[in-house]
Design a protein around this motif. Structure first.
Motif, PDB file in Angstrom:
ATOM      1  N   ARG A   6       0.833  -1.207   0.000  1.00 40.54           N
ATOM      2  CA  ARG A   6       0.000   0.000   0.000  1.00 40.54           C
ATOM      3  C   ARG A   6       0.869   1.259   0.000  1.00 40.54           C
ATOM      4  N   LEU A   7       1.971   1.229   0.727  1.00 39.37           N
ATOM      5  CA  LEU A   7       2.878   2.371   0.741  1.00 39.37           C
ATOM      6  C   LEU A   7       3.467   2.611  -0.645  1.00 39.37           C
ATOM      7  N   LEU A   8       3.819   1.550  -1.334  1.00 39.70           N
ATOM      8  CA  LEU A   8       4.342   1.688  -2.701  1.00 39.70           C
ATOM      9  C   LEU A   8       3.274   2.214  -3.651  1.00 39.70           C
ATOM     10  N   LEU A   9       2.074   1.668  -3.574  1.00 38.65           N
ATOM     11  CA  LEU A   9       0.995   2.105  -4.474  1.00 38.65           C
ATOM     12  C   LEU A   9       0.631   3.553  -4.231  1.00 38.65           C
ATOM     13  N   HIS A  10       0.755   3.997  -2.999  1.00 41.60           N
ATOM     14  CA  HIS A  10       0.426   5.386  -2.672  1.00 41.60           C
ATOM     15  C   HIS A  10       1.463   6.366  -3.210  1.00 41.60           C
ATOM     16  N   THR A  11       2.646   5.862  -3.571  1.00 46.65           N
ATOM     17  CA  THR A  11       3.768   6.742  -3.920  1.00 46.65           C
ATOM     18  C   THR A  11       4.050   6.789  -5.411  1.00 46.65           C
ATOM     19  N   ILE A  12       4.024   5.661  -6.085  1.00 47.00           N
ATOM     20  CA  ILE A  12       4.551   5.599  -7.447  1.00 47.00           C
ATOM     21  C   ILE A  12       3.600   6.257  -8.440  1.00 47.00           C
ATOM     22  N   ASN A  13       4.190   6.747  -9.532  1.00 40.80           N
ATOM     23  CA  ASN A  13       3.425   7.251 -10.659  1.00 40.80           C
ATOM     24  C   ASN A  13       3.450   6.217 -11.775  1.00 40.80           C
TER      25      ASN A  13
ATOM     26  N   GLN B 290      -8.213  -7.294   0.878  1.00 38.49           N
ATOM     27  CA  GLN B 290      -7.888  -6.054   1.574  1.00 38.49           C
ATOM     28  C   GLN B 290      -7.700  -4.884   0.625  1.00 38.49           C
ATOM     29  N   THR B 291      -7.443  -5.157  -0.639  1.00 36.67           N
ATOM     30  CA  THR B 291      -7.274  -4.067  -1.603  1.00 36.67           C
ATOM     31  C   THR B 291      -8.602  -3.506  -2.108  1.00 36.67           C
ATOM     32  N   LEU B 292      -9.703  -4.107  -1.732  1.00 36.57           N
ATOM     33  CA  LEU B 292     -10.983  -3.690  -2.300  1.00 36.57           C
ATOM     34  C   LEU B 292     -11.408  -2.301  -1.853  1.00 36.57           C
ATOM     35  N   LEU B 293     -10.856  -1.838  -0.744  1.00 38.52           N
ATOM     36  CA  LEU B 293     -11.178  -0.495  -0.288  1.00 38.52           C
ATOM     37  C   LEU B 293     -10.138   0.531  -0.710  1.00 38.52           C
ATOM     38  N   PHE B 294      -9.154   0.098  -1.503  1.00 40.17           N
ATOM     39  CA  PHE B 294      -8.179   1.041  -2.030  1.00 40.17           C
ATOM     40  C   PHE B 294      -8.840   1.971  -3.040  1.00 40.17           C
ATOM     41  N   PRO B 295      -8.276   3.135  -3.281  1.00 39.46           N
ATOM     42  CA  PRO B 295      -8.757   3.976  -4.385  1.00 39.46           C
ATOM     43  C   PRO B 295      -8.631   3.234  -5.708  1.00 39.46           C
ATOM     44  N   PRO B 296      -9.436   3.584  -6.699  1.00 33.81           N
ATOM     45  CA  PRO B 296      -9.419   2.843  -7.980  1.00 33.81           C
ATOM     46  C   PRO B 296      -8.049   2.797  -8.639  1.00 33.81           C
TER      47      PRO B 296
END
Length: 1171
Positions: A870-877, A907-913
């Motif tokens: 989640r930390l990686l997904l929140h950061t990368i472009n 657990q990823t189902l509540l992540f942003p699209p």
């Protein structure tokens, strides 16, 4: 017609000026939206709430910070309050704010409102006063806006006043000092002419220049010649030229100026457009249009006379920084420079013509031109400066450092070849340039005249051999009418007699040219001091000349460590630390304010021995490379004094809640609080803590700059130097050099090399970590660059982390059953997550590099860790995502394995699209997803289609109003994209029929497999129905163990789901079949007969048994009567059976799947993709 009357309007903005056809800048729109959210009371601005947000909610913290920035830039009355709140929210870490300001200023400086510019300068002044981390980045952006034109003089004067008011800034950031010197030397020809009364500012820059010119190199001397009419500059140049015996001037001239200095006089957009022109402009076809556009933008001399001062800087940048393009169809550098010189000559001629026409007679005109035209004198001076920019490196050519291999890049030839080609372009250019070379070599530096002329002669010989487009006879023929000049050129540059090689006189003494840590290590004396002491160090001082970052020796640490070896009889502190109640109660030991002031040695005399104190004071005032050796001795002396110390045995009660630890660095506690002291004393003794604070005070400059090195503009050919880097493109040697430049590197190397004191050094580093948590990821960065053995790196870092984790976990309350206490491995993963989170907030690029390194270092421990993912997904472009996917495809990185992957997906189902999409792209790049997909996607589909199995739970469903509707849409779409290229398997088909038909997933997938893998799909469906019917007819209490998913269908809705799927499959099949097999006449006839007959790819026995089960459920039969009647009267058409060999393979595959699902150690296999 009404549409023709529409009038375009410019976007409304308080920051930028727009024209009607422009769209709003993204940075402008983002800042405005953040500020609007505050105005609508979405966030509260109370001080306590700001502190809470700053520690807990990163997203809200970022939004509020940018809103406060917008308020500072637009609201002059409340700017002080906004800035106070900004510091309250972020402390001294304003990295995201500075990044936003960088993007805003770089792209939009020319169209920023004047009032906003004043606010930006006010903000720069306040950040300097507050000593904000990363202020050098913001200062650099402002510095690049000071270009040679009149509009920037106000900014130039403001920056000067700011530097005079904050003299410590340039001492804190030595690199900014050098950049400032070069920038103001380039602007001084205009600034002194327009603002000559500002003598204090001029003296300030000249003082810095005299003290630091040796760090910049030869181009600083070139800039000084432009302002040689100033008395102080004239005296300084004469002093340098007349005192060559001590080699100060020759060594300055030998040092090539780095490209980062040459780019300073060019604005960001000019540098970008110049690179684009040289890279893309084609010869003849586009040359005219590109040059005309460039002239209208930057070289409109009549409207902007000061733009002539840009020409020499552009020429110098093109000669040194740019390179020759391998594609010969592109415009060459010498073609562009020739065009630029032609524009200057044309402007000179037009100016002369206008002056002559203004006078009545030719004689008066001549007198007017020679005596009364400062503008003409300026352009003549600039033409000379342009020629000097072209041929400056000719005078300093060093044949000994020339590349012997012709195809390899050579910096000297790259800069000198431009002038050589200019000699071949036109007769006029060649003649003027040769005269310039002759006169300048004779008069530039009289004391170095033989050396300069010999360098030019050697270069001519080298160029004649490498590129025989010219020879000496062709050049000399231009002066056959002038025998004196002919003879001077012949004897000076083209003499056939081989002259003896003479070199620059050198002493045995060594000069310090540059220093990464502090370029002011050795400074030249001013004019009033003795000339014999200029830039000379004693013979017995060991110093390594360092010309640029790329030329630094990799073994520099060993050279520094052996340069100053202290005697073995070092001071021994025999005093044993006796901790009394008074010392324990003193909060001064834990007061981090001492890190910003002078260290209170008197207060801690009982903890620090005299030898360490003496060396620390010597280190704090030392300004040369010997600081590293001195720092090594300090650490060794500290290790001797701490080798026998032990922490106090204090009993503390567990006070933290059970579960994950909130912070291993204990940032929730004040450093002077009782809880912080009590916890730290259970791990470390007070002498270790005090010595750790002393080390932090000595290393306070190590935590200000980014870790990952930047790629040079000249090498990467980027648009500008502020672009993001891909750490994979950085050479390993450059990564090693980047950490060696930091003083903290000395302690890291001691931890690695001195095994007998390794424990002591690690304890010292641990004590520093609790006051400076950034040390953890800096230490990780060191391990990744300097230690090649992953096992050694793992052992060292785990020794560092063990006691820190143990300290926090020992204060955790035991969980209430059935909850379990987290294991050490779980705590270690949380510790790594905390380190990477801190790094991500400080430096995103370094975070991505360390993230990849951690997963390579612990290849199995971190797989399927949702926090790190989640930390990686929140950061990368997007581009960074593609790079990580490439790493996974190349088997250089692995983030997931198949073990309980369905829980990660859940657990990823509540992540942003966007984060969900990125997650599936990373997951899809792994081999096991593409190869061993049956069991994997059977479990994933089961959890996605059955909400009761989701670990999300009803409470999390209630938190999001869109979750119930869209919770699995993105996941199912990505599962479909993966499975649509696969062959249907028994388990996945069974799982599809076990759930309700969904139009966006199961219907699409079943229809696709029905069309592309018809026979295999229906054979699996035949087996599934047979086993389901057997289960339905089994009235015994013993449960039968069927294949995957069969029991899941044995429920009250199983028959309903089967009929839903069969109906959509059979109706679609018959419709397609009829249209494919019948022509138009047969189709018309069929309309009058019977079109309700279904062709069913199932056996008659299976159809009959299924109908029997249906008739047992009256409600289902009544709801689906039409289809059931058609199904009962349909034609049974079995798919052809598998060959014997294929059937055996299918049986073995199914057996392997069952065994792998029941075994604890899953054995991977590849499925047969042939139907």
């Amino acid at each position: 017609m009404a549409s023709n009357n529409i009038k375009l309007t410019s976007p409304d903005s308080k920051l930028l000026l727009y024209n009607p056809i422009e769209l709003k800048d993204p940075s402008d729109a983002y800042l405005e939206s953040c500020f609007a959210a505050i105005q609508q009371n979405r966030y509260t601005m109370d001080s306590n709430i700001l502190l809470q947000i700053g520690q807990s909610n990163k997203k809200h913290k970022e939004h509020i910070s940018h809103a406060l920035l917008y308020g500072i830039l637009t609201d002059m009355n409340n700017k002080a309050k906004y800035f106070h709140d900004l510091l309250l929210l972020n402390g001294t870490n304003l990295s995201s704010i500075i990044s936003t300001l960088e993007a805003l200023i770089i792209k939009n400086w020319r169209r920023i409102h004047d009032s906003v510019r004043q606010q930006l300068l006010w903000l720069l002044r306040e950040t300097l006063t507050a000593n904000i981390d990363g202020i050098d980045r913001l200062y650099y952006v402002f510095l690049r806006q000071i270009n040679p034109h009149e509009q920037c003089l106000d900014l130039c004067e403001t920056i000067l006043e700011l530097l005079l008011a904050h003299p410590l800034f340039l001492k804190t950031y030595p690199e900014m000092m050098l950049l400032t010197i070069y920038t103001f030397l380039s602007i001084f020809p205009i600034y002194i002419r327009r603002r000559s009364q500002q003598q204090r500012q001029i003296d300030f820059i000249l003082t810095l220049t005299r003290e630091n010119i040796h760090c910049i190199g030869r181009d600083a001397m070139r800039l000084l010649t432009q302002i040689g009419h100033i008395r102080e500059i004239d005296l300084f140049l004469k002093h340098l030229s007349l005192n060559t015996s001590n080699d100060y001037l020759p060594k300055i001239l030998l040092l090539q100026t780095e490209p980062k200095y040459l780019a300073l006089p060019l604005s960001f957009d000019l540098e970008k457009q110049l690179q684009f022109l040289l890279d893309n402009c084609r010869i003849n076809s586009q040359e005219k249009y590109y040059f005309e556009w460039f002239q209208s933008q930057y070289f409109n001399f009549k409207q902007h006379p000061d733009s002539i001062y840009l020409c020499s800087h552009i020429i110098r940048y093109v000669c040194v920084v740019c390179r020759n393009q391998p594609n010969t169809n592109r415009v060459t550098r010498w073609t562009f420079i020739s065009w630029l010189l032609t524009q200057l000559y044309n402007y000179q001629q037009s100016l002369q013509q206008s002056l002559m026409s203004a006078s009545q007679t030719a004689s008066n005109a001549a007198a007017f031109i020679t005596s009364s035209s400062p503008q003409l004198m300026q352009i003549n001076e600039q033409i000379i400066q342009c020629r000097l920019a072209i041929y400056y490196d000719w005078f300093l050519f060093d044949s000994n450092n020339l590349q012997q291999i012709t195809n390899e890049f050579d910096a000297q030839l790259n800069s000198t070849i431009v002038g050589y080609h200019l000699l071949a372009i036109s007769y006029y250019h060649a003649k003027q340039m040769l005269l310039f070379l002759l006169h300048t070599s004779e008069n530039f530096i009289v004391s170095l005249k033989p050396y300069i002329q010999q360098n030019v002669a050697r270069l001519f010989m080298e160029l004649f051999q490498r590129m025989p487009i010219l020879n000496s006879q062709q050049l000399l023929q231009m002066f056959t009418h002038d025998r004196d000049t002919y003879q001077r050129l012949l004897t000076t540059f083209f003499s056939l007699q081989s002259s003896t090689t003479t070199s620059v006189p050198m002493n045995d003494e060594i000069i310090l040219i540059n220093d990464d840590n502090n370029p002011n290590a050795v400074m030249p004396t001013t004019v009033d001091e003795e000339s014999n002491d200029i830039m000379i160090m004693p013979v017995n001082t060991t110093v390594v000349p360092h010309f640029s970052d790329d030329e630094e020796d990799d073994d520099e640490y060993e050279n520094r460590a052996s340069s100053l070896n202290m005697s073995d009889h070092d001071y021994d502190d025999d005093d044993i630390l006796m901790i009394n109640e008074e010392s324990k109660a003193s909060v001064d030991i834990y007061n981090t304010n001492i890190l910003r002031t002078d260290f209170p040695f008197d207060r801690f005399r009982s903890f620090i021995n005299d030898r360490v104190q003496q060396m620390a004071l010597a280190y704090s005032v030392s300004m040369n490379r010997n600081r590293f050796s001195l720092l090594t001795q300090i650490y060794k002396q500290i290790a001797l004094s701490l080798s026998d110390k032990r922490p106090l045995i204090l009993k503390t009660q567990a006070s933290d809640p059970a579960g994950p630890i909130s912070s291993y660095a204990m940032i929730k506690f004040e450093k002077g609080s009782d809880k912080f002291q009590a916890r730290l004393l259970t791990m470390l003794d007070e002498q270790t803590i005090v010595n750790g604070l002393l080390c932090l005070w000595l290393l306070k400059d190590s935590f200000q700059n980014r870790l990952l090195p930047s790629l040079r503009v000249s090498q990467s050919n980027k648009n500008n130097s502020i672009l993001e880097n891909n750490f994979r493109d950085i050479p390993p040697q450059k990564l090693k050099r980047s950490i060696k430049q930091l003083p903290i590197f000395v302690l890291f190397r001691l931890i690695k090399d001195e095994l007998q004191n390794q424990t002591v050094y690690i304890k010292l580093l641990q004590s520093m970590y609790f006051f400076q948590p950034e040390l953890a990821y800096i230490f990780l960065y060191y391990l990744s660059t300097d230690i090649d053995d992953s096992k050694t790196a793992t052992e060292i870092f785990e020794k560092f982390a063990h006691n820190i984790i143990k300290l926090s976990s020992s204060h955790r309350k035991p969980p209430i059953p059935p909850a379990k206490m987290p294991t050490y491995d779980q705590d270690f993963i949380d510790f790594i997550h905390e380190i990477l989170s801190s790094c991500e907030q400080d430096d995103t690029e370094t975070f991505l590099y360390l993230f990849s390194f951690v997963y390579r270092l612990y290849s199995k421990k971190f797989l399927n860790n949702i926090k790190l993912i989640r930390l990686l997904l929140h950061t990368i472009n997007h581009s960074e995502l593609e790079q990580f996917m490439c790493d996974i495809l190349k088997h250089q990185l692995q983030l997931f394995n198949s073990h309980k992957l369905y829980s990660i997906v859940d657990q990823t189902l509540l992540f942003p699209p966007n984060e969900q999409e990125d997650f599936w792209k990373l997951l899809g790049a792994h081999d096991f997803v593409q190869n061993d997909y049956e069991q994997l996607f059977t479990n994933i589909i089961e959890h996605l289609l059955n909400q009761t199995k989701s670990v999300i739970g009803e409470q999390r469903l209630a938190k999001s109003m869109h979750y119930t509707t869209y919770r699995n849409t993105i996941a199912l779409n990505n599962v479909y994209d993966i499975l649509k290229t696969k062959v249907p398997t028994y388990g996945i088909v069974c799982c599809l029929f076990a759930h309700e038909l969904t139009s966006n997933f199961s219907e699409k997938l079943c229809l696709l497999w029905h069309e592309q893998h018809h026979d295999a799909f229906w054979r699996h469906l035949e087996r599934i129905l047979q086993k389901w019917i057997q289960r339905e007819n089994d009235h015994t209490e013993k449960k039968i163990d069927y294949k995957i998913g069969t029991i899941k269908m044995a429920n009250e809705n199983g028959l309903k789901y089967i009929l839903q799927h069969l109906e959509i499959l059979l109706q679609t099949k018959n419709t397609v079949a009829n249209h494919n097999k019948m022509d138009q006449d047969e189709l018309n006839d069929c309309l009058t007969i019977d079109e309700t007959v279904l062709n069913i790819p199932l056996s008659k026995a299976t159809v009959k048994a299924l109908i029997g089960c249906i008739h047992k459920h009256d409600q289902i039969y009544s709801e689906n009567k039409t289809f059931i009647d058609r199904f009962e009267n349909g034609n049974s058409i079995l798919p052809p059976p598998l060959p014997a060999a294929a059937a055996a393979v299918a049986t073995s595959v199914t057996t392997t799947t069952t065994a792998s699902s029941s075994s604890s150690s899953v054995k991977r296999r590849k499925l047969d993709t042939k139907s």
